[in-house]
Design an enzyme around this catalytic site. Structure first.
Site, PDB file in Angstrom:
ATOM      1  N   GLY A 107      -0.169 -62.222 -17.955  1.00 45.67           N
ATOM      2  CA  GLY A 107       0.840 -63.280 -18.017  1.00 45.67           C
ATOM      3  C   GLY A 107       2.285 -62.872 -17.786  1.00 45.67           C
ATOM      4  O   GLY A 107       3.063 -63.618 -17.208  1.00 45.67           O
ATOM      5  N   ASP A 149       4.880 -62.920 -21.919  1.00 51.63           N
ATOM      6  CA  ASP A 149       5.152 -64.248 -21.373  1.00 51.63           C
ATOM      7  C   ASP A 149       5.290 -65.249 -22.506  1.00 51.63           C
ATOM      8  O   ASP A 149       6.174 -66.085 -22.519  1.00 51.63           O
ATOM      9  CB  ASP A 149       4.056 -64.677 -20.382  1.00 51.63           C
ATOM     10  CG  ASP A 149       2.645 -64.514 -20.952  1.00 51.63           C
ATOM     11  OD1 ASP A 149       2.482 -63.836 -21.980  1.00 51.63           O
ATOM     12  OD2 ASP A 149       1.712 -65.071 -20.357  1.00 51.63           O
ATOM     13  N   ASP A 201       2.305 -66.789 -29.286  1.00 51.34           N
ATOM     14  CA  ASP A 201       1.910 -67.939 -30.117  1.00 51.34           C
ATOM     15  C   ASP A 201       1.333 -67.498 -31.448  1.00 51.34           C
ATOM     16  O   ASP A 201       2.081 -67.369 -32.394  1.00 51.34           O
ATOM     17  CB  ASP A 201       1.194 -69.056 -29.334  1.00 51.34           C
ATOM     18  CG  ASP A 201      -0.235 -68.846 -28.939  1.00 51.34           C
ATOM     19  OD1 ASP A 201      -0.850 -67.843 -29.335  1.00 51.34           O
ATOM     20  OD2 ASP A 201      -0.740 -69.739 -28.234  1.00 51.34           O
ATOM     21  N   LYS A 211       6.065 -69.963 -29.600  1.00 48.58           N
ATOM     22  CA  LYS A 211       5.594 -71.154 -30.333  1.00 48.58           C
ATOM     23  C   LYS A 211       5.666 -70.854 -31.831  1.00 48.58           C
ATOM     24  O   LYS A 211       4.678 -70.361 -32.408  1.00 48.58           O
ATOM     25  CB  LYS A 211       4.143 -71.465 -29.953  1.00 48.58           C
ATOM     26  CG  LYS A 211       3.909 -71.934 -28.531  1.00 48.58           C
ATOM     27  CD  LYS A 211       2.407 -72.183 -28.320  1.00 48.58           C
ATOM     28  CE  LYS A 211       2.084 -72.601 -26.907  1.00 48.58           C
ATOM     29  NZ  LYS A 211       0.614 -72.638 -26.645  1.00 48.58           N
ATOM     30  N   PHE A 268      -0.305 -76.597 -25.082  1.00 48.18           N
ATOM     31  CA  PHE A 268      -0.765 -75.665 -24.054  1.00 48.18           C
ATOM     32  C   PHE A 268       0.025 -75.856 -22.758  1.00 48.18           C
ATOM     33  O   PHE A 268       0.211 -76.969 -22.282  1.00 48.18           O
ATOM     34  CB  PHE A 268      -2.256 -75.838 -23.782  1.00 48.18           C
ATOM     35  CG  PHE A 268      -2.814 -74.725 -22.960  1.00 48.18           C
ATOM     36  CD1 PHE A 268      -3.093 -73.496 -23.527  1.00 48.18           C
ATOM     37  CD2 PHE A 268      -3.017 -74.885 -21.594  1.00 48.18           C
ATOM     38  CE1 PHE A 268      -3.580 -72.447 -22.759  1.00 48.18           C
ATOM     39  CE2 PHE A 268      -3.504 -73.836 -20.817  1.00 48.18           C
ATOM     40  CZ  PHE A 268      -3.779 -72.617 -21.408  1.00 48.18           C
ATOM     41  N   ASP A 299      -1.617 -68.936 -17.428  1.00 51.24           N
ATOM     42  CA  ASP A 299      -2.790 -69.511 -16.763  1.00 51.24           C
ATOM     43  C   ASP A 299      -3.539 -70.506 -17.620  1.00 51.24           C
ATOM     44  O   ASP A 299      -3.434 -70.516 -18.845  1.00 51.24           O
ATOM     45  CB  ASP A 299      -3.769 -68.389 -16.420  1.00 51.24           C
ATOM     46  CG  ASP A 299      -4.457 -67.853 -17.675  1.00 51.24           C
ATOM     47  OD1 ASP A 299      -3.739 -67.404 -18.592  1.00 51.24           O
ATOM     48  OD2 ASP A 299      -5.692 -67.928 -17.765  1.00 51.24           O
ATOM     49  N   ARG A 345      -0.977 -69.596 -12.354  1.00 55.33           N
ATOM     50  CA  ARG A 345       0.120 -68.655 -12.651  1.00 55.33           C
ATOM     51  C   ARG A 345       1.232 -68.707 -11.593  1.00 55.33           C
ATOM     52  O   ARG A 345       2.322 -68.208 -11.812  1.00 55.33           O
ATOM     53  CB  ARG A 345      -0.421 -67.217 -12.680  1.00 55.33           C
ATOM     54  CG  ARG A 345      -1.494 -66.966 -13.737  1.00 55.33           C
ATOM     55  CD  ARG A 345      -1.813 -65.469 -13.795  1.00 55.33           C
ATOM     56  NE  ARG A 345      -3.030 -65.172 -14.517  1.00 55.33           N
ATOM     57  CZ  ARG A 345      -3.117 -64.986 -15.833  1.00 55.33           C
ATOM     58  NH1 ARG A 345      -2.043 -65.101 -16.584  1.00 55.33           N
ATOM     59  NH2 ARG A 345      -4.259 -64.699 -16.404  1.00 55.33           N
TER      60      ARG A 345
HETATM   61  N1  HPA Z   1      -0.726 -71.268 -22.063  1.00 49.97           N
HETATM   62  C1  HPA Z   1      -1.321 -70.227 -21.427  1.00 49.97           C
HETATM   63  N2  HPA Z   1      -1.651 -69.099 -22.044  1.00 49.97           N
HETATM   64  C2  HPA Z   1      -1.359 -68.989 -23.366  1.00 49.97           C
HETATM   65  C3  HPA Z   1      -0.734 -70.029 -24.084  1.00 49.97           C
HETATM   66  C4  HPA Z   1      -0.407 -71.245 -23.390  1.00 49.97           C
HETATM   67  O1  HPA Z   1       0.138 -72.233 -23.942  1.00 49.97           O
HETATM   68  N3  HPA Z   1      -0.565 -69.581 -25.363  1.00 49.97           N
HETATM   69  C5  HPA Z   1      -1.078 -68.308 -25.382  1.00 49.97           C
HETATM   70  N4  HPA Z   1      -1.577 -67.950 -24.201  1.00 49.97           N
HETATM   71 MG    MG Z   2      -4.329 -66.539 -20.385  1.00 49.51          MG
END
Ligand code: HPA
Ligand code: MG
Length: 186
Positions: free
Chosen positions: A56, A111, A114, A142, A163, A170, A176
């Site tokens: 990511g 990236d 969360d 988040k 999300f 992704d 992406r």
């Molecule tokens: N989107 C994509 N990948 C992720 C997310 C999201 O909101 N949270 C953690 N990985």
């Molecule tokens: Mg992912």
């Protein structure tokens, strides 16, 4: 990925889910410049090793280091915990740390932070190698989903627990490749 409204690219479909435009390219780039400035100030006169977290963070890492004016190295690790739109709860290390970080300042590049699950695994992976310091810079955070002990120090944009995809992030490995970020339509 299919742009549903081809005129303004405001909505996209990825596999079984629809997403709407959420964060513009301009807002992303401005938040990255702000993070880079803070790192340039905080580490003035020091050397840093950035450790990007694949997959990511590849885009965030590429854009951020262009605005760093310190002597720095960059390396990548690869871990996974997500399948589809939710975390599996287990973090797998696929590519470990290949750079010597002993007595060096490390800034982990994410990236998104969360649950913080990936991050705790990374902290222990990195701490094990005796760095001088470890901090985290993330494009997105988040806070409502975060269950870890140490929230990231450098945050580009705080978002609610929804999300998102795009700009490196992704859904089932797709989506992406956009300059903007899109939010799921529930
Ligand atoms: N989107 C994509 N990948 C992720 C997310 C999201 O909101 N949270 C953690 N990985
Ligand atoms: Mg992912």
């Amino acid at each position: 990925m299919i742009f549903v409204e081809s005129t303004n690219q405001e909505k996209v479909q990825i596999k079984d889910k629809k997403f709407e435009l959420y964060i513009s390219e301009d807002e992303i780039q401005k938040s990255i410049q702000t993070v880079a400035k803070r790192i340039n100030t905080d580490y003035k006169g020091e050397e840093i090793i950035f450790v990007g977290v694949l997959n990511g963070a590849f885009m965030f890492a590429a854009d951020l280091i262009k605005d760093i004016d310190l002597e720095c190295e960059i390396s990548f690790v690869k871990v996974t915990s997500y399948k589809g739109t939710s975390s599996t709860g287990k973090v797998h290390e696929l590519i470990g740390l290949t750079t010597d970080i002993k007595d060096k300042h490390v800034v982990i590049l994410e990236d998104i932070v969360d649950s913080g699950l990936t991050l705790s695994k990374l902290y222990s992976m990195i701490d094990h190698n005796a760095p001088k310091s470890v901090q985290v810079a993330t494009l997105l955070y988040k806070p409502d989903a975060f269950k870890g002990k140490y929230p990231p120090k450098y945050v580009g944009i705080e978002i609610p627990n929804k999300f998102i995809v795009g700009y490196g992030l992704d859904y089932m490995e797709v989506g992406r490749n956009t300059r903007e970020i899109y939010k799921i339509i529930e």
